[in-house]
Design an enzyme around this catalytic site. Sequence first.
Site, short mmCIF file in Angstrom:
data_model
loop_
_atom_site.label_atom_id
_atom_site.label_comp_id
_atom_site.label_asym_id
_atom_site.label_seq_id
_atom_site.Cartn_x
_atom_site.Cartn_y
_atom_site.Cartn_z
N HIS A 164 -8.18 18.86 5.72
CA HIS A 164 -8.80 17.67 5.11
C HIS A 164 -7.91 17.06 4.02
O HIS A 164 -8.41 16.41 3.11
CB HIS A 164 -10.17 18.00 4.51
N SER B 57 13.02 -3.02 -1.20
CA SER B 57 12.08 -4.13 -1.28
C SER B 57 12.84 -5.37 -1.74
O SER B 57 13.82 -5.26 -2.48
CB SER B 57 10.98 -3.77 -2.28
N LYS C 103 12.05 0.28 -5.40
CA LYS C 103 11.44 0.85 -4.20
C LYS C 103 12.46 1.48 -3.24
O LYS C 103 13.56 1.00 -3.06
CB LYS C 103 10.67 -0.24 -3.41
N GLU D 191 7.37 4.44 9.26
CA GLU D 191 6.29 3.49 9.53
C GLU D 191 6.49 2.84 10.91
O GLU D 191 5.54 2.61 11.65
CB GLU D 191 6.21 2.44 8.42
#
Length: 463
Positions: A162, A283, A289, A296
């Site tokens: 979880h 970024s 970043k 992704e």
Amino acid sequence: MTKNKNNQAIWENRIKNSTSSFFQRVGSSIDIDKRLYKEDITGSIAHVEMLFKQKIISFKIKNKIIYGLSKIKKEISNKKFEFNKNHEDIHMNIEKRLFQIIGEEAGYIHTGRSRNDQVITDLKIWIKSASKEIDFCLHKIIKSTLNLATKNIYTIMPGFTHLKNAQAVSFAHYLMAYIEIFQRDRKRFNNNLESLNENPLGVAAIAGTSFNIDRDFTTKKLGFKKPTNNSIDTVSDRDFVLDFLYCVSVCAMHISRMSEELIIWNSDGFKLINLSDKVVTGSSIMPQKKNPDPLEYLRGKSGNIYGNLFSMLTILKGLPLSYFKDLQDDKEIIFSSNDILINCLKIFDEVLKNLSPNKKRMLELANSGYITATDFADYLVKNHSLSFRKAYQKTADLVNLAEKKKKKLGDFSLEELKKIEPKLTNDVLKVFDLKNSIKSKKTYGGTSFDNIKKMIFKYNKLK
Ligand code: ARG
């Protein structure tokens, strides 16, 4: 000869007007299926060799056809071949060119076969070799994972259920879970070989053929195991396409799951792993970043791959037997899923090679969340003859106390612990040690360091 001049359809004697140019453009599959040229030529060569062996065509014609096909193969490999949309697909493009090269005798090539059996013969051969390439990529990923695991046997981290701290595990054990997953993927692709090894060639359009062909001969020549049993089923069947697309989907799902996991571990909240600059992007506005874009991408691509599986299922669901034009789209779908997966596998391998654990943070996180609670419960069962339920309750009391006092389980003194269970002795304190916790999970498949070493040894021998 006139019948087969370039740009005239093979069926021009029957269908007098040429097909609407608009439909010709959209109905043509040559831009897609030209990728099957090698398989198509291999299939045709086996076919004409068989026709000769069966005395259906002469030695001279067989040789002429093989000469022409070999020339076409070279032309296509050397990008000297002009594909023509008017000839619909790879089979007719090649046949048309054969007429140009060897003349009227090219007309014998299509004896006792149809494009309906030809196309699936090509496709089955193609899928078999694509599956091998996928297997090779998966094997590479397994090796990279193994490499990382070998360096991290003693790297301790929290195992999650979880996404909450559950029990301490070795980072290597987590990585070895991926190996099991990828091994299953390899097996899944391999399991398809049985149906891929049934040779469709020779069932012709739907009914078989009245020519005395030898399907066992082409079966052997083309590396299949047996000819298919039923001509109607053969030209209708695309189960082998679905099987492949399903395997690709499961594999993509695995990559997506792991990518998601690594994205979480790489997040600023978790900081469990570092990704080198090779596998992050920046970024345009936030200079600080370093985003895990490749991961992704991998997560996202599973969507395209599932879409392909569902396209094919949908194409098939309303189709009576046997061949319909609807089936032509199978190749675009297969190629797309295959190409996406190959890219994903290569990228995933890159990520694995550019990933390192943040050992300090892993240990820190493993030391929070009362992760050794189950070890304490097990200890009570083993050393003080409590039932597991009773031990569970006492441990829950201990966790509640720790929460209240803002302490870790290992921070309690023996005296404090005795309030939970008076019979406790000093050696209980070792159960709160993460290394001991991991060492104790010795049963086959558990995370103990010894188990991991044995598994690494086993996988090092893997072919
Ligand atoms: N290009 C066709 C396909 O991929 C080949 C089979 C065509 N057969 C036919 N009867 N139209 O499905």
